[in-house]
Every structure is written in structure tokens, then in C-alpha cells.
Write an enzyme that holds these catalytic residues in place. Structure first.
Site, PDB file in Angstrom:
ATOM      1  N   ASP A 160       6.546   4.429  10.733  1.00  0.00           N
ATOM      2  CA  ASP A 160       6.877   5.837  10.517  1.00  0.00           C
ATOM      3  C   ASP A 160       5.885   6.427   9.523  1.00  0.00           C
ATOM      4  O   ASP A 160       5.916   6.085   8.339  1.00  0.00           O
ATOM      5  CB  ASP A 160       8.306   5.948   9.985  1.00  0.00           C
ATOM      6  N   HIS A 184      15.106 -11.610  14.776  1.00  0.00           N
ATOM      7  CA  HIS A 184      14.365 -12.671  15.448  1.00  0.00           C
ATOM      8  C   HIS A 184      15.107 -14.002  15.405  1.00  0.00           C
ATOM      9  O   HIS A 184      14.853 -14.870  16.239  1.00  0.00           O
ATOM     10  CB  HIS A 184      12.974 -12.812  14.827  1.00  0.00           C
ATOM     11  N   ASN A 200       6.375 -14.280  16.208  1.00  0.00           N
ATOM     12  CA  ASN A 200       6.710 -14.697  14.849  1.00  0.00           C
ATOM     13  C   ASN A 200       5.501 -15.084  14.006  1.00  0.00           C
ATOM     14  O   ASN A 200       5.437 -14.766  12.822  1.00  0.00           O
ATOM     15  CB  ASN A 200       7.672 -15.900  14.882  1.00  0.00           C
ATOM     16  N   ARG A 254      14.104  -7.715  10.163  1.00  0.00           N
ATOM     17  CA  ARG A 254      13.466  -8.289  11.352  1.00  0.00           C
ATOM     18  C   ARG A 254      13.719  -9.792  11.449  1.00  0.00           C
ATOM     19  O   ARG A 254      13.880 -10.336  12.548  1.00  0.00           O
ATOM     20  CB  ARG A 254      11.960  -8.011  11.299  1.00  0.00           C
ATOM     21  N   HIS A 256      12.616   0.568  13.389  1.00  0.00           N
ATOM     22  CA  HIS A 256      11.200   0.855  13.171  1.00  0.00           C
ATOM     23  C   HIS A 256      10.989   2.152  12.391  1.00  0.00           C
ATOM     24  O   HIS A 256       9.856   2.623  12.280  1.00  0.00           O
ATOM     25  CB  HIS A 256      10.462   0.920  14.508  1.00  0.00           C
ATOM     26  N   THR A 257      12.039   2.680  11.826  1.00  0.00           N
ATOM     27  CA  THR A 257      11.869   3.795  10.897  1.00  0.00           C
ATOM     28  C   THR A 257      11.388   3.285   9.542  1.00  0.00           C
ATOM     29  O   THR A 257      11.017   4.069   8.667  1.00  0.00           O
ATOM     30  CB  THR A 257      13.185   4.591  10.736  1.00  0.00           C
TER      31      THR A 257
END
Length: 317
Positions: free
Chosen positions: A237, A65, A93, A61, A192-193
Site C-alpha cells: 500500500d 502460511h 516461503n 503472513r 496486503h494493506t
């Protein structure tokens, strides 16, 4: 066209091509200047992820970002000072992005072995790849040679990073603004797993939305009360939270997307078929994710004489 004009045209064409090529990144950029750079980064990331699996998602991430604001230039790593405002306090953030200490540790090691050679931006890019691999995900060749910015943009961080409340059309637009197709946006969302999110990001979804599995919502209510507990965490998840697989997409089919923006990918819209395809075909998701990550790593890098190689990732030289 005369022979002279043809030669001149060819000269200018080759000059342009060579200029473009010289400004590009390369996979062996540190082969002679810092041959242990990649193994140093890999070992540090593997150690950090072994201590805390969530750190893998955090480092991934961090790269995302960084690249979505000014390009992949390590601007996100710059600390605020009395005369400088960075991006760490941006809406998406602050109290959320993490992994800075891991990058600091890697930078320290590389400054000892190869002082002033390896950029913070490249460290972030390689660490993201190695984090995915450490959690069982695909690998890809990271192009290297980025340099570090001497500026940051809080306003761009606030405007360019996708919020968890976005609808599908807004998500498509945010990614399109960075040159990504809707398919690539879905593939990148598959990150996002792995990882976790704070209660404040999904409270509205579990208490106000109907396109959520009722038992899943009930479970989340135990983690995220209607009032308070904003920083309480839960996995994106719920099935295989520490494995980089395609369970994220399978969860969306069952209305078990954690964020509003997650479930928007499968909610009767134009990306439903892509979510279904990835839920059925892990190999396809892995390939498309790796391709999209390579593309993201090429977002407006500083090369050549632009920027600098920071000796401390948190401040300009």
C-alpha cells in the site's frame, strides 16, 4: 421408535456432540495453566512491531502460511535437518517468510514461566491477531488449544500456498480448497494493506501488464529494474503502508495493486463489487477480515493427544 431405541439414539448423539466439543478449541484454554500467556505474547509482538512496523505483516503472513499447509500446526516453524525437510524452502516461503525469531523469543519466555504448556501453533495464531491490532486493525477472539505437528510438507507448501502470479479463478480455487468463499478470500487479501513485497514478485506486472496506473508503474520501475534487484522491497500500500485500513481496496480501484494477484480482485471479474464495497466501508472490511481470520485459525488444528507441545518451535521434541 421404542423408548429404548430413543434413549440409545440420544446417548450416541450426545456422545458424538461431547466428543466434538471436547476436541474443539477454547478462548480460555490457558486461563489456569498459563494465565500470563496472552499478555506475554501481546507485549512481545507490540515491542517487535514498534521496532519495525513490517514485522506486523510478517507475523500475520506467518500464520497464514502455517494454516494453509497441514492446518494451523506450526509446521512452518520446523527447521530442515539432515534427515528432515520442512516448509521453509517452499517457493512462497524461502527468503520471504520472516518473524521466526519473534516467535522464538515468545516461546522462550513462555517456557520459563509455563514450561511445556503453550504450543507454538497457538503462539503464531495469537501473534497474528496482536500484530493486526498493533497496526490499528480489528481484534478477534483467538481460540486456543492447538498442538504442534511433528511433521511438515514441502510439497504441500509448494502446491497449496497462492502464488502472486495467479489469476482470479485460480485464487478462488486455492481458497475454496481450504473452505473459504470468494468473499472471504477478498477479505483475507486485504492483509496486503500492510507489509512489503520483493521486486521478483511484481516485476512481470509493472513491465508487461496494462491494467496498472502508469505513474504507479513508473515509480515501481525505480525500485524494481527489469533485470536484477530481485530482493528490492516496496510497500503493498503506497499510501498508508503501516496502517491496517482499507486503502488496499481503494488502490485496486485505481489500478494500483502491486501484485498480479492483487489486481485480479478488481479487473472486471466476479469480485469487483466486493472490492468496491470494502473500499467504501472500512467497518465492513474489519468485521469480515476478523471473521475470516477466526475461520482460518480453525483449519485442521491438532488437539487432544495429537501432536505435541514443542519446547523449541524449530524442532520436534
Amino acid at each position: 421408535m421404542s423408548g429404548l431405541n430413543l434413549k440409545l439414539s440420544l446417548f450416541f448423539f450426545l456422545s458424538c456432540v461431547l466428543g466434538i466439543v471436547s476436541a474443539q478449541l477454547s478462548s480460555d484454554f490457558y486461563a489456569t495453566s498459563c494465565p500470563l500467556a496472552l499478555t506475554t505474547i501481546k507485549a512481545a509482538v507490540a515491542s517487535a512491531v514498534l521496532q519495525e512496523a513490517r514485522m506486523g505483516a510478517s507475523l500475520l503472513r506467518l500464520h497464514f502460511h502455517d494454516c494453509f499447509v497441514q492446518g494451523c500446526d506450526a509446521s512452518i516453524l520446523l527447521d530442515d535437518t539432515s534427515t528432515f525437510t520442512g516448509e521453509k524452502t517452499a517457493f512462497q516461503n524461502v527468503n520471504s517468510v520472516r518473524g521466526y525469531d519473534v516467535i522464538d523469543n515468545i516461546k522462550y519466555q513462555l517456557e520459563v514461566s509455563c514450561p511445556g504448556v503453550v504450543s507454538c501453533a497457538d503462539i503464531v495464531a495469537v501473534a497474528a491477531r496482536d500484530s493486526v491490532v498493533a497496526l490499528g486493525g480489528p481484534s478477534w477472539t483467538v481460540q486456543l488449544g492447538r498442538r504442534d505437528s511433528t511433521t511438515a510438507s514441502l510439497s504441500s507448501a509448494n502446491s497449496d500456498l497462492p502464488a502472486p502470479s495467479l489469476d482470479l479463478s485460480a485464487l478462488i480455487t486455492v481458497f475454496a480448497n481450504k473452505g473459504f468463499t470468494a468473499k472471504e478470500m477478498v477479505a483475507l487479501s486485504g492483509a496486503h494493506t500492510i507489509g512489503k513485497s520483493q521486486c521478483a514478485n511484481f516485476r512481470t506486472r509493472i513491465y508487461n501488464e496494462t491494467n496498472i496506473d502508469s505513474s504507479y508503474a513508473k515509480t515501481l520501475e525505480g525500485i524494481c529494474p527489469s533485470v536484477g534487484g530481485d530482493s528490492n522491497l516496496t510497500n503493498f500500500d503506497p499510501t498508508t503502508p503501516d496502517s491496517f485500513d482499507n486503502a488496499y481496496f481503494k488502490n485496486l480501484l485505481g489500478n494500483k495493486g502491486l501484485l498480479h494477484s492483487d489486481q485480479q480482485l478488481f479487473n472486471g471479474g466476479s469480485t469487483d463489487s466486493q472490492v468496491t464495497a470494502y473500499s467504501d466501508n472500512l467497518a465492513s472490511f474489519r468485521d469480515d477480515f476478523a471473521y475470516a481470520m477466526i475461520k482460518m485459525g480453525n483449519l485442521n488444528p491438532l488437539v487432544g493427544s495429537n501432536g505435541q507441545i514443542r519446547t523449541n518451535c524449530r524442532k520436534v521434541n
